[in-house]
Design a protein around this motif. Structure first.
Motif, PDB file in Angstrom:
ATOM      1  N   ASP A 180      17.571  -0.572  24.194  1.00  0.00           N
ATOM      2  CA  ASP A 180      17.708  -0.464  22.748  1.00  0.00           C
ATOM      3  C   ASP A 180      18.149   0.939  22.359  1.00  0.00           C
ATOM      4  OD1 ASP A 180      16.892  -3.081  22.145  1.00  0.00           O
ATOM      5  OD2 ASP A 180      14.788  -2.521  22.425  1.00  0.00           O
ATOM      6  N   ASN A 181      18.836   1.022  21.213  1.00  0.00           N
ATOM      7  CA  ASN A 181      19.211   2.351  20.729  1.00  0.00           C
ATOM      8  C   ASN A 181      17.997   3.120  20.253  1.00  0.00           C
ATOM      9  OD1 ASN A 181      18.871   0.740  18.364  1.00  0.00           O
ATOM     10  ND2 ASN A 181      20.058   2.234  17.210  1.00  0.00           N
ATOM     11  N   GLY A 182      16.885   2.450  20.117  1.00  0.00           N
ATOM     12  CA  GLY A 182      15.614   3.082  19.781  1.00  0.00           C
ATOM     13  C   GLY A 182      14.488   2.101  20.037  1.00  0.00           C
ATOM     14  N   GLN A 183      13.356   2.604  20.521  1.00  0.00           N
ATOM     15  CA  GLN A 183      12.214   1.730  20.785  1.00  0.00           C
ATOM     16  C   GLN A 183      11.471   1.456  19.475  1.00  0.00           C
ATOM     17  OE1 GLN A 183      10.650   0.208  23.790  1.00  0.00           O
ATOM     18  NE2 GLN A 183       9.775  -0.773  21.993  1.00  0.00           N
ATOM     19  N   HIS A 184      11.325   0.195  19.133  1.00  0.00           N
ATOM     20  CA  HIS A 184      10.605  -0.191  17.923  1.00  0.00           C
ATOM     21  C   HIS A 184       9.353  -0.977  18.291  1.00  0.00           C
ATOM     22  CE1 HIS A 184      13.611   0.622  14.613  1.00  0.00           C
ATOM     23  NE2 HIS A 184      14.364   0.765  15.688  1.00  0.00           N
ATOM     24  N   ILE A 185       8.320  -0.826  17.470  1.00  0.00           N
ATOM     25  CA  ILE A 185       7.171  -1.713  17.551  1.00  0.00           C
ATOM     26  C   ILE A 185       6.972  -2.338  16.176  1.00  0.00           C
ATOM     27  CG2 ILE A 185       6.030  -0.399  19.372  1.00  0.00           C
ATOM     28  CD1 ILE A 185       4.113   0.686  17.258  1.00  0.00           C
ATOM     29  N   LEU A 186       6.378  -3.512  16.170  1.00  0.00           N
ATOM     30  CA  LEU A 186       6.028  -4.186  14.936  1.00  0.00           C
ATOM     31  C   LEU A 186       4.512  -4.199  14.823  1.00  0.00           C
ATOM     32  CD1 LEU A 186       8.791  -5.475  16.113  1.00  0.00           C
ATOM     33  CD2 LEU A 186       8.378  -7.294  14.464  1.00  0.00           C
ATOM     34  N   LEU A 187       4.027  -4.471  13.639  1.00  0.00           N
ATOM     35  CA  LEU A 187       2.595  -4.610  13.409  1.00  0.00           C
ATOM     36  C   LEU A 187       2.298  -6.045  12.993  1.00  0.00           C
ATOM     37  CD1 LEU A 187       1.813  -1.361  11.358  1.00  0.00           C
ATOM     38  CD2 LEU A 187       1.386  -1.753  13.790  1.00  0.00           C
ATOM     39  N   GLY A 188       1.061  -6.444  13.210  1.00  0.00           N
ATOM     40  CA  GLY A 188       0.648  -7.754  12.749  1.00  0.00           C
ATOM     41  C   GLY A 188       0.799  -7.907  11.250  1.00  0.00           C
ATOM     42  N   ALA A 189       0.824  -6.779  10.541  1.00  0.00           N
ATOM     43  CA  ALA A 189       0.998  -6.794   9.087  1.00  0.00           C
ATOM     44  C   ALA A 189       2.430  -7.109   8.673  1.00  0.00           C
ATOM     45  CB  ALA A 189       0.577  -5.443   8.497  1.00  0.00           C
ATOM     46  N   TYR A 190       3.350  -7.196   9.621  1.00  0.00           N
ATOM     47  CA  TYR A 190       4.758  -7.476   9.298  1.00  0.00           C
ATOM     48  C   TYR A 190       4.938  -8.988   9.053  1.00  0.00           C
ATOM     49  CZ  TYR A 190       6.359  -2.800  10.757  1.00  0.00           C
ATOM     50  OH  TYR A 190       6.595  -1.448  10.854  1.00  0.00           O
ATOM     51  N   THR A 191       4.339  -9.473   8.000  1.00  0.00           N
ATOM     52  CA  THR A 191       4.318 -10.919   7.770  1.00  0.00           C
ATOM     53  C   THR A 191       5.702 -11.495   7.494  1.00  0.00           C
ATOM     54  OG1 THR A 191       3.785 -10.471   5.443  1.00  0.00           O
ATOM     55  CG2 THR A 191       1.943 -10.905   6.937  1.00  0.00           C
TER      56      THR A 191
ATOM     57  N   ALA B 230       2.272  11.003   1.028  1.00  0.00           N
ATOM     58  CA  ALA B 230       0.909  10.532   1.269  1.00  0.00           C
ATOM     59  C   ALA B 230       0.705   9.142   0.690  1.00  0.00           C
ATOM     60  CB  ALA B 230      -0.100  11.506   0.676  1.00  0.00           C
ATOM     61  N   GLN B 231       1.399   8.816  -0.416  1.00  0.00           N
ATOM     62  CA  GLN B 231       1.249   7.486  -1.009  1.00  0.00           C
ATOM     63  C   GLN B 231       1.800   6.404  -0.086  1.00  0.00           C
ATOM     64  OE1 GLN B 231      -0.257   6.252  -4.175  1.00  0.00           O
ATOM     65  NE2 GLN B 231      -0.118   4.707  -2.561  1.00  0.00           N
ATOM     66  N   VAL B 232       2.964   6.629   0.481  1.00  0.00           N
ATOM     67  CA  VAL B 232       3.522   5.628   1.392  1.00  0.00           C
ATOM     68  C   VAL B 232       2.670   5.525   2.645  1.00  0.00           C
ATOM     69  CG1 VAL B 232       5.547   4.983   2.755  1.00  0.00           C
ATOM     70  CG2 VAL B 232       5.841   5.938   0.464  1.00  0.00           C
ATOM     71  N   PHE B 233       2.172   6.645   3.139  1.00  0.00           N
ATOM     72  CA  PHE B 233       1.293   6.620   4.312  1.00  0.00           C
ATOM     73  C   PHE B 233       0.017   5.846   3.993  1.00  0.00           C
ATOM     74  CE2 PHE B 233      -1.656   9.015   7.319  1.00  0.00           C
ATOM     75  CZ  PHE B 233      -1.221   8.332   8.444  1.00  0.00           C
ATOM     76  N   ALA B 234      -0.521   6.038   2.785  1.00  0.00           N
ATOM     77  CA  ALA B 234      -1.709   5.296   2.371  1.00  0.00           C
ATOM     78  C   ALA B 234      -1.419   3.803   2.303  1.00  0.00           C
ATOM     79  CB  ALA B 234      -2.202   5.806   1.018  1.00  0.00           C
ATOM     80  N   ASN B 235      -0.227   3.439   1.840  1.00  0.00           N
ATOM     81  CA  ASN B 235       0.151   2.023   1.808  1.00  0.00           C
ATOM     82  C   ASN B 235       0.157   1.420   3.210  1.00  0.00           C
ATOM     83  OD1 ASN B 235       0.545   2.335  -0.949  1.00  0.00           O
ATOM     84  ND2 ASN B 235       2.769   2.538  -0.782  1.00  0.00           N
ATOM     85  N   VAL B 236       0.683   2.192   4.168  1.00  0.00           N
ATOM     86  CA  VAL B 236       0.729   1.722   5.553  1.00  0.00           C
ATOM     87  C   VAL B 236      -0.685   1.538   6.096  1.00  0.00           C
ATOM     88  CG1 VAL B 236       1.405   2.345   7.905  1.00  0.00           C
ATOM     89  CG2 VAL B 236       2.989   2.737   6.009  1.00  0.00           C
ATOM     90  N   LEU B 237      -1.560   2.510   5.845  1.00  0.00           N
ATOM     91  CA  LEU B 237      -2.941   2.408   6.327  1.00  0.00           C
ATOM     92  C   LEU B 237      -3.676   1.248   5.656  1.00  0.00           C
ATOM     93  CD1 LEU B 237      -3.997   6.176   6.428  1.00  0.00           C
ATOM     94  CD2 LEU B 237      -3.236   4.739   8.323  1.00  0.00           C
ATOM     95  N   ARG B 238      -3.425   1.049   4.370  1.00  0.00           N
ATOM     96  CA  ARG B 238      -4.081  -0.039   3.623  1.00  0.00           C
ATOM     97  C   ARG B 238      -3.760  -1.396   4.227  1.00  0.00           C
ATOM     98  NH1 ARG B 238      -1.143  -0.523  -1.661  1.00  0.00           N
ATOM     99  NH2 ARG B 238       0.299  -1.590  -0.254  1.00  0.00           N
ATOM    100  N   ASP B 239      -2.499  -1.594   4.595  1.00  0.00           N
ATOM    101  CA  ASP B 239      -2.054  -2.913   5.046  1.00  0.00           C
ATOM    102  C   ASP B 239      -2.082  -3.078   6.552  1.00  0.00           C
ATOM    103  OD1 ASP B 239      -1.689  -3.555   2.398  1.00  0.00           O
ATOM    104  OD2 ASP B 239       0.443  -3.104   2.400  1.00  0.00           O
ATOM    105  N   SER B 240      -2.599  -2.066   7.259  1.00  0.00           N
ATOM    106  CA  SER B 240      -2.714  -2.186   8.716  1.00  0.00           C
ATOM    107  C   SER B 240      -4.156  -1.906   9.139  1.00  0.00           C
ATOM    108  CB  SER B 240      -1.726  -1.252   9.416  1.00  0.00           C
ATOM    109  OG  SER B 240      -1.912   0.093   8.999  1.00  0.00           O
ATOM    110  N   LEU B 241      -4.547  -0.643   9.185  1.00  0.00           N
ATOM    111  CA  LEU B 241      -5.894  -0.301   9.648  1.00  0.00           C
ATOM    112  C   LEU B 241      -6.974  -0.864   8.742  1.00  0.00           C
ATOM    113  CD1 LEU B 241      -5.582   3.416  10.838  1.00  0.00           C
ATOM    114  CD2 LEU B 241      -5.296   1.320  12.140  1.00  0.00           C
TER     115      LEU B 241
END
Length: 442
Positions: free
Chosen positions: A54-65, A181-192
């Motif tokens: 791949d041109n870049g290694q990607h991972i997905l999260l279970g939150a990627y509905t 920080a707001q976008v990071f908080a959104n990521v934490l809210r919907d994952s961790l």
């Protein structure tokens, strides 16, 4: 009965194919154009010495509905994703944090209690940050850099260095001193902070082109829609009620066009549409961040404690054992997200440094057979506080935007790209008086 609307999608990446599939399910007639012979856009396969990487290694999260829904729609089997509970493993630092197999929030709480290599002060600091965000319902007002959020909640140096900073850079592809920080908080809210499965790591066992764009292309073709690769579109113009594409060999007239290219290509496509000038100006104002992926092929297997491990203190951030994910034995991908000091040394020096970091983490390495450093200089937009991002609609009622850079609570990820593509397509269908049908109605 009116004929089906003719819709062109320009761009064969994740956003473009998500838009095309959604449009097809709603009854539109779709033609997708991709300038390259390889599908996937900025998430695609490349070839090196007979190997596909791949041109870049990607991972997905279970939150990627939305991503998971779209994969199911086009017939991708769940087995193409290696599903693992959240595990942040730093063998070179004797640090390991694994989510427990328990319902949320116990999965994270018990995992934190059992974490190795984190002291009591580190664990209390992590709990403090999560309590801080939950008490504010994950709202950061006003938005600020992630570094300021970490300082305000008295995060320890070790926790910030091994957990928060790597997670922020991996998710937002922006240094913590500049990241929202707001976008990071959104990521934490919907994952961790969400359900236990939302924090699962989903690592593709196939290349990024085969993960979604290629199956989506087959799905479209089987239903009579058209995918045209190696056919770059040079410009989009309007002729009365129709939109024309310079580069379309059939010179068709389209009712709607979805522009699903990288943001820095939009201006060149719509420059002849005066109404789009403010949109182009906003898109061109976006700043971009790079991602470097070093592919290292060794003459023998390596022993990783996990398919994905963290590297700390050097240039590399994450390393992936592709053999553990169905790839060839001895193939390792090392990822460096966002701008940083790695840009100040030569490629040769960076390769040597990454080999040393990998050896420090997992022990002696087999002989190196070949290597390749792939740099996406404009991999994503810089996700900074208060950033204004364009919407899917434009001043031209027939022209729409789709891509991971459009307005969203999330950073530039595969999920953002697919969400944007489906949102743009549903807007087109609504404008045409159509609606996406259910799976059984295909």
């Amino acid at each position: 009965m009116t004929s089906a609307p003719q819709v062109a999608v320009v761009g064969g990446g994740y956003a473009g194919f998500a838009a095309a599939v959604t449009l097809a399910r709603g009854g539109a007639r779709v033609t997708l154009f991709e300038s390259s012979r390889v599908l996937g856009g900025r998430a695609r396969v490349v070839e090196k010495d007979g190997q596909r990487v791949d041109n870049g290694q990607h991972i997905l999260l279970g939150a990627y509905t939305e991503t998971l829904r779209m994969l199911r729609l086009v017939g991708v089997k769940p087995s193409v994703l290696e599903t693992r509970r959240l595990a942040l493993v730093y063998p070179g630092e004797a640090c390991e944090l694994r989510a427990a197999p328990l319902p949320a929030p116990l999965h994270l709480a018990v995992g934190l209690l059992r974490a190795r290599g984190l002291g009591l002060a580190d664990k209390l600091a992590m709990a403090r940050l999560m309590r801080h965000l939950k008490a504010r319902r994950f709202r950061i007002e006003p938005d600020q850099p992630v570094a300021a959020l970490l300082a305000d909640t008295a995060q320890t140096e070790r926790l910030s260095r091994l957990i928060w900073e790597p997670l922020c850079v991996a998710a937002l592809n922006t240094p913590v001193g500049e990241a929202s920080a707001q976008v990071f908080a959104n990521v934490l809210r919907d994952s961790l902070a969400a359900g236990e499965s939302a924090s699962h790591l989903l690592i593709p066992r196939v290349d990024l082109s085969e993960l979604f764009p290629v199956p989506a292309s087959r799905w479209l073709a089987m239903r009579g829609h058209t995918v045209r690769s190696c056919e770059p579109i040079k410009a989009i113009t309007r002729d009365g009620d129709a939109l024309l594409l310079d580069g379309d060999p059939r010179s068709k007239r389209y009712d709607h066009v979805v522009v699903a290219t990288a943001p820095y290509h939009v201006g060149g496509l719509v420059g002849e549409l005066p109404a789009l000038a403010p949109v182009v100006e906003a898109i061109d104002a976006l700043r971009h961040e790079p991602i470097v992926t070093a592919w290292l092929a060794f003459d023998g297997p390596l022993r990783f404690p996990d398919p994905m491990i963290g590297l700390a203190g050097g240039y590399g951030q994450w390393a992936f054992d592709r053999a553990a994910l169905g790839g060839p034995e001895g193939l390792v991908g090392v990822v460096i997200s966002a701008s940083g000091r790695h840009q100040q040394i030569t490629r040769e020096a960076l390769e040597i440094a990454l080999l040393e970091e990998l050896q420090h983490a997992v022990g002696p390495l087999p002989a190196l057979k070949w290597s390749q450093l792939i740099t996406e200089k404009r991999a994503t937009f810089a996700c900074t506080p208060g950033l204004a991002r364009p919407g899917n609609a434009t001043p031209d009622p027939g022209l729409w935007l789709a891509g991971d850079y459009t307005a969203s609570p999330y950073p530039a990820t595969l999920e953002s790209a697919i969400q944007s593509g489906t949102t743009a397509a549903r807007s087109v269908l609504k404008a045409c008086g159509l609606k996406e049908v259910g799976v059984l109605g295909i």
